[in-house]
Design a protein around this motif. Structure first.
Motif, short mmCIF file in Angstrom:
data_model
loop_
_atom_site.label_atom_id
_atom_site.label_comp_id
_atom_site.label_asym_id
_atom_site.label_seq_id
_atom_site.Cartn_x
_atom_site.Cartn_y
_atom_site.Cartn_z
N ARG A 683 40.78 41.00 41.17
CA ARG A 683 39.90 41.13 40.01
C ARG A 683 40.68 40.90 38.71
NH1 ARG A 683 34.42 41.58 38.76
NH2 ARG A 683 34.19 42.81 36.85
N GLN A 687 40.10 38.00 35.95
CA GLN A 687 39.83 38.37 34.56
C GLN A 687 40.79 37.70 33.60
OE1 GLN A 687 39.93 42.59 34.28
NE2 GLN A 687 37.69 42.78 34.39
N ASN A 707 36.53 34.58 42.46
CA ASN A 707 35.52 35.64 42.34
C ASN A 707 34.94 35.96 43.72
OD1 ASN A 707 35.07 36.96 39.97
ND2 ASN A 707 34.03 35.20 39.02
N VAL A 710 37.25 38.02 45.71
CA VAL A 710 37.23 39.44 45.35
C VAL A 710 36.02 40.13 46.00
CG1 VAL A 710 37.02 41.06 43.43
CG2 VAL A 710 38.47 39.05 43.20
N MET A 773 33.60 47.04 37.94
CA MET A 773 33.70 46.87 39.38
C MET A 773 33.52 48.20 40.09
SD MET A 773 36.50 44.70 41.49
CE MET A 773 37.82 45.85 41.53
#
Lengths: 833, 376
Positions: A683, A687, A707, A710, A773
């Motif tokens: 993550r 980011q 993504n 994740v 998250m």
């Protein structure tokens, strides 16, 4: 002979200038015409006075009688000369108009940089002090600029600095003496140079009390000749002339009676040419040796220096004109004497050159500093700094490199150029260049040390603490910019001006001047390039790389000549090496990532330091994305259109990081925690990539994929720790009988409670660093868990007997479950960090 | 030639001697170890040959000879690179990783020597300029007058001052501040206006200390290291020794800051190349002890020649009284011709030589970079 040569020169000049003059005179410019008219009127006034031709170099002709005799004597030598002499005589008899004078002055044949009557314009003010003293007699004169000059066209002005010019350039052909003024008291008498007809105009206004001397040279001999001439002309009888001479002799040491009464040159018979040559040499010898012996700098007095240069020129001309006859013994001897004189003169002029170089540079110190907060080393004496302030010639702002340092004043440069011309002509080019570059090199070196640049060996740089080296690099960047954008171009300009017209000598001298400082700059950059590859150095090495890259244009332009090509190539080599160093640093980064050991697990599956380090590092690096693209393209040799090579490099590093993290995730015994760990780090990576240059490099696709990755970790986490529990909550309708069902549900609930307790206890210490998250995860868990649990409980409670006692078995209400789920991933105080 | 004498007596190289032991200890070593043995042996032999050649060819310490020395160094370096490349898998394991990184760190120290030599070459160029002035003053096509003699004399004095050993002139370091330029003026005068170039390194840098650093901990490889590295420790030692020797010769030959040759340089005789290298070493030490070269600023033959030629010229000029006798005139012409000869030789030789020194520099850097890259 000498006179003949002078005449020949004049006639050729006249021919050349005639057309130009005609054009100038037919000019419709009213102001010009008015000025000419005015000057001619003045000229006519002068016509009343006897006009004597004081031709170029001949002292003898001052005395009219003697001159006539001389001419007559020579007439037998050829008809050609006779006519010329006759013309000269004619010219002498009739007063000349101003335009005639201008024609004779023949300004066109002079080098383009010499201001003449026709071309002279007002230049920038000279930095040297104005000359207030007559070079001949030492009394004060009115400087041209002291007087308002109405009605004289601007372009006719000769700037005051023009007085520095060798008087040869200002030679005019007549001597004008005003009889009235002569009998005025001495302090009204002015001996004055006429630098230009402008002076003529002015002096006309106060001609009542001034004596005009329009002289060719300030040589003492000529001065004496003039004095003798004055005496003879004005003295109506012997005793009167004698009186005049007596007055003269009290005026100045130079007018001693012995000198004044000195007979004219012994007339030569037979040996003719040699005698003339000898005479000329004697005259030059006395001039030159006076200068050579002088313990004052010759260039401290512009007239002296001009006379000295003239003497040298005469000597050169003389030698050149006689060189064809050098096989004749007596002439050969003369020529060797001339050569000897030339050596002495060159000796002296080299000294003068050196002292002009040194003193010129002294009065113009480059003492600005770029960063006031930067502490200068102890070398700078503050007191001195203060008093030098007024002379600092350089503007302060660092951002503006568009300036040129004039280390020497224009006047000094002109002087140096005049000397250079003579030295090169006399075969002293090497000495000249040697002295020049020695002095300028020192100046540059001092400038560099003022910029705070130290001389460091490669080993010095290697041994330096990184922080210290960072400061040094900052200083280097400033110094390199100042050197290549200001100092070197200034040196180039200076060199080109001093050695104007001698491009090879200029190039060589320039290289000699800049070589040391350039090598010093390049050596440091090289040392940085060769130095340690530890990743934290990337940013500073990039700075150095960028500085070199940006300065390449300057290297190309300032070091474009044949002598400097080595320096230019070195610069390119070192620039490339810096690129290599950047690539090396990335390799080192790869190594660090790959070899980072999976020792202790991060508590709670949180962010690993390496993830943070690498991501922040890459983000920072990508701020110099364009530079990095360039660096990586270099390695390939083939420039690629997109930033593919850097993209490849970055994806590769990401891959290395991910696989390193995967290895690290195995350290956790609980697979669920491994997933949390991967989820967290994954993550973070996404980011950091998403909102920056890195994202542009890696592309949308990469971000989408990661993504998804994740998400997958998240799913895996749920599956590994919660699926079994969810499974427990499934009600098997096919179970045998109500009793059997109730029993089974009871067991399942017991099991669920136990597992839920356990998981919640453990997972609440785990970390999900990203709030969003964390919420998502909780919501997703709640969505998974709550309906199933609610169903289960509802069924269980409706289950007859057992249902009545259901509360005994139901440990958690649905709300309790939700609360517990919301309590997950808070981490312990240590894990959260 | 003393060098060739040793060739016969040392038929068995140190390496193959070790190799026998390795083989007997590890009988499993296959054919690849044999080809490796041949490779390493050939390297030893090549180095030995190069230095044997250097013993026999050209004038010791002449510009040309030192150029050959540098060529030999570059060849050895190439060979060494190949070996390192061929065995890169072993290079990353102990003890080779330690030995090789020690070597490359050592090689960095040689870079400063190369830069110092470049300064030294520039120094010689300055002297060249002065001797050029002498030559053009005493141009043989003209009759020499007093003025010319004086000019030549002045250049000769400047030259003599310039050629004084750095230690003496270093007393006269210039002040680095603009404000004090005036103070240093009197000094310039007394120094006959000769402005020596300053070095590109700081004043505290010392060629002598740099050589000592290059030589420090340069020991023959330990037996267990040789065994553990399959013999690769030997070429590393060889290369380090060659590097040290070459740098030592450069410092010996050229003017540089704080020249000094006091370095403990010794190679045990069991290496094939030890004899020729030590023979050169001894000859150069001997040369440096000769009385006339003791206080000179570089053992380079050409420097000696310029020095001698200018000294003789100086004395000759002092002895001349005008009018000059015909013998003197002839003598002057002869001396000028001598000076021209040295001058021309240097003029044509210095540029290529400087490029060669630069090449040595770049190769050292490149080979180190390659090694660092290959470790990644």
């Amino acid at each position: 002979m000498e006179e003949e040569m002078a005449n020949r020169r004049v006639s050729s000049r006249t021919r050349k200038v005639a057309s130009k003059m005609a054009a100038a005179l037919t000019s419709t410019d009213n102001r010009t015409q008015a000025a000419i008219a005015r000057l001619e009127a003045l000229e006519n006034d002068n016509g009343a006075v006897e006009v004597v031709d004081l031709n170029d170099d001949e002292e003898a002709s001052l005395d009219e009688d003697d001159d006539l005799g001389y001419v007559q004597k020579k007439q037998h030598k050829g008809s050609k000369r006779k006519t010329r002499q006759a013309k000269a005589l004619e010219a002498r008899k009739a007063p000349k108009s101003f335009t005639e004078l201008l024609q004779e002055a023949n300004s066109e044949s002079l080098p383009s940089h010499v201001p003449t009557y026709l071309k002279a314009a007002v230049g920038p003010p000279s930095s040297s002090s104005r000359r207030h003293f007559c070079t001949v007699c030492g009394s004060t004169t009115i400087s041209i600029s002291d007087i308002a000059l109405p009605s004289i066209p601007q372009s006719y002005f000769i700037k005051p600095a023009g007085l520095h010019l060798p008087p040869t350039r200002l030679k005019t052909k007549f001597l004008s003496i005003h009889p009235v003024s002569f009998f005025l008291p001495w302090n009204f008498l002015r001996l004055r140079f006429l630098a230009s007809p402008v002076d003529l105009a002015l002096t006309q206004e106060d001609k009542e009390n001034s004596l005009l001397l329009h002289m060719a040279e300030n040589g003492e001999e000529k001065l004496l000749a003039v004095a003798r001439h004055i005496a003879k002309t004005l003295g109506h009888n012997e005793s009167m002339a004698d009186d005049i001479l007596q007055i003269f002799s009290t005026f100045d040491g130079r007018f001693s009676r012995e000198k004044l009464s000195e007979d004219q040159q012994p007339s030569d018979d037979g040996s003719g040419g040699v005698a003339a040559l000898e005479r000329a040499l004697n005259s030059l010898d006395s001039q030159i040796s006076r200068f050579v012996a002088s313990d004052q700098p010759i260039w401290s007095d512009p007239a002296d220096s001009a006379a000295f240069l003239d003497a040298i020129d005469e000597l050169v001309n003389l030698t050149r004109e006689w060189s064809h006859a050098s096989s004749e013994k007596p002439i050969g001897a003369c020529l060797s004497r001339a050569d000897d004189m030339m050596q002495q003169a060159m000796f002296r002029i080299e000294e003068e050159f050196r002292s002009l170089m040194d003193h010129g540079a002294e009065s113009f110190p480059v003492s600005h500093r770029f960063d006031e907060s930067e502490e200068e080393d102890d070398e700078v004496d503050d007191g001195e700094e203060d008093c030098d302030d007024s002379q600092i010639p350089v503007a302060q702002p660092l951002t503006d490199y568009d300036l040129i340092i004039d280390a020497l004043s224009s006047a000094t440069i002109n002087d140096l150029h005049e000397i250079t011309k003579r030295m090169l002509a006399a075969g002293f080019g090497k000495s000249c260049s040697h002295v020049y570059s020695g002095s300028r090199r020192e100046f540059l070196e001092e400038s560099m040390s003022r910029l705070g640049l130290q001389k460091l060996s490669i080993e010095d740089v290697h041994k330096m603490q990184w922080q210290e080296l960072e400061d040094e690099i900052d200083r280097w960047i400033k110094a390199a910019n100042v050197a290549l954008r200001i100092l070197f171009p200034s040196e180039r300009r200076l060199c080109d001006r001093v050695f104007f017209g001698f491009s090879s000598a200029a190039d060589l001298s320039f290289m000699e001047v800049c070589r040391g400082s350039t090598i010093q700059l390049l050596n440091f950059a090289d040392a940085v390039a060769i130095g340690s590859r530890s990743p934290e150095r990337l940013f500073k090495v990039l700075d150095v790389f960028e500085t070199m890259r940006d300065l390449m244009v300057e290297f190309e332009s300032v070091f474009s000549d044949q002598f400097c090509v080595v320096l230019r190539n070195e610069a390119v080599t070192i620039w490339k090496r810096l690129g290599e160093a950047v690539r090396g640093i990335f390799m080192e980064l790869e190594n660090l990532i790959r070899r980072d050991p999976a020792k202790a697990a991060v508590p709670g599956g949180g962010l690993h330091p390496i993830t943070r380090y690498v991501m922040n590092y890459l983000r920072a690096a990508c701020r110099s994305r364009q530079t990095l693209e360039q660096v990586f393209e270099e390695s390939n040799g083939v420039p690629s259109k997109d930033s593919t090579l850097l993209t490849v490099q970055m994806s590769w590093i990401m891959e290395l990081l991910e696989s390193n993290l995967e290895v690290k995730s195995k350290v956790y015994k609980d697979p669920a925690l491994s997933y949390v760990f991967l989820m967290n780090n994954g993550r973070y990576i996404v980011q950091k990539v998403r909102d920056g240059e890195l994202g542009v490099l890696l592309g949308e696709d990469w971000i989408r994929k990661h993504n998804a990755k994740v998400k997958q970790y998240q799913m895996s986490y749920q599956r590994s720790s919660w699926n079994k529990m969810i499974g427990l909550l499934k009600v098997d309708n096919a179970a045998v009988g109500m009793n059997g069902l109730g029993k089974a549900m009871k067991e399942k609930l017991k099991e669920f409670n136990m597992q839920f307790d356990e998981v919640c206890k453990a997972h609440s210490t785990w970390v999900v660093f990203d709030e969003q998250m964390r919420e998502e995860l909780r919501t997703s868990l709640a969505r998974l868990l709550l309906p199933a649990y609610g169903n289960f409980i509802a069924r269980f409670q409706n289950l007859g007997d057992i249902g009545k006692n259901a509360d005994r078995y139901i440990k958690y209400g649905v709300e309790d479950i939700e609360a517990r789920v919301n309590d997950l991933f808070k981490g312990t105080s240590t894990a959260r960090k | 030639m003393p060098a060739t004498d040793f060739q016969g007596t040392f038929g068995r190289s140190f390496l193959s001697f070790r190799r026998d032991q390795v083989d007997s200890n590890t009988p499993a070593a296959g054919s690849s170890s044999h080809s490796m043995e041949a490779e390493l042996d050939s390297f030893q032999r090549q180095v030995a040959e190069k230095f044997t050649d250097l013993n026999a060819s050209g004038e010791l310490l002449s510009l040309e000879w030192i150029g050959k020395l540098l060529d030999s160094f570059l060849c050895c370096q190439e060979e060494f690179r190949a070996i390192v490349f061929n065995h890169r898998s072993q290079i990353s394991t102990s003890p080779m990783n330690r030995l090789i990184s020690e070597y490359f760190e050592r090689s960095i120290k040689a870079l400063d020597v190369c830069n110092a030599i470049r300064d030294g070459i520039e120094q010689i160029r300055q002297w060249q300029k002065l001797s050029d002035i002498v030559i053009s003053a005493l141009d043989s096509r003209r009759t020499v007058g007093e003025g010319q003699l004086r000019r030549a004399k002045k250049a000769l004095v400047d030259l003599a001052i310039g050629m004084l050993d750095e230690k003496e002139t270093s007393l006269a370091h210039r002040n680095r501040s603009f404000g004090r330029v005036k103070d240093s003026h009197s000094h310039h005068r007394s120094m006959g206006h000769f402005r020596s170039l300053s070095w590109s390194v700081s004043r505290s840098w010392s060629a002598s200390k740099q050589l000592q650093a290059l030589a420090s901990n340069l020991n023959t490889p330990r037996q267990n290291d040789v065994v553990a590295s399959n013999g690769l420790a030997v070429p590393v030692y060889t290369m380090a020794s060659v590097l040290l020797f070459v740098m030592w010769v450069l410092v010996a030959a050229f003017p540089c800051q704080d020249r000094g040759l006091q370095v403990n340089f010794f190679v045990p005789r069991q290496f094939q190349w030890a004899a020729p290298v030590m023979s050169l070493h001894d000859k150069i030490v001997e040369e440096s002890k000769r009385r006339d070269r003791k206080n000179c600023c570089g053992l380079l033959k050409e420097i000696g020649r310029i020095e001698k030629s200018s000294r003789v010229m100086n004395e000759l000029i002092d002895s001349i009284h005008f009018p000059m006798s015909e013998e003197k005139e002839i003598e002057v012409k002869q001396r000028v011709e001598e000076l021209v000869e040295v001058h021309e030789a240097l003029k044509n030789g210095l540029d290529p030589f400087e490029r060669k020194v630069r090449e040595v520099f770049h190769r050292i850097v490149r080979s180190r970079t390659e090694n660092l890259d290959s470790l990644c």
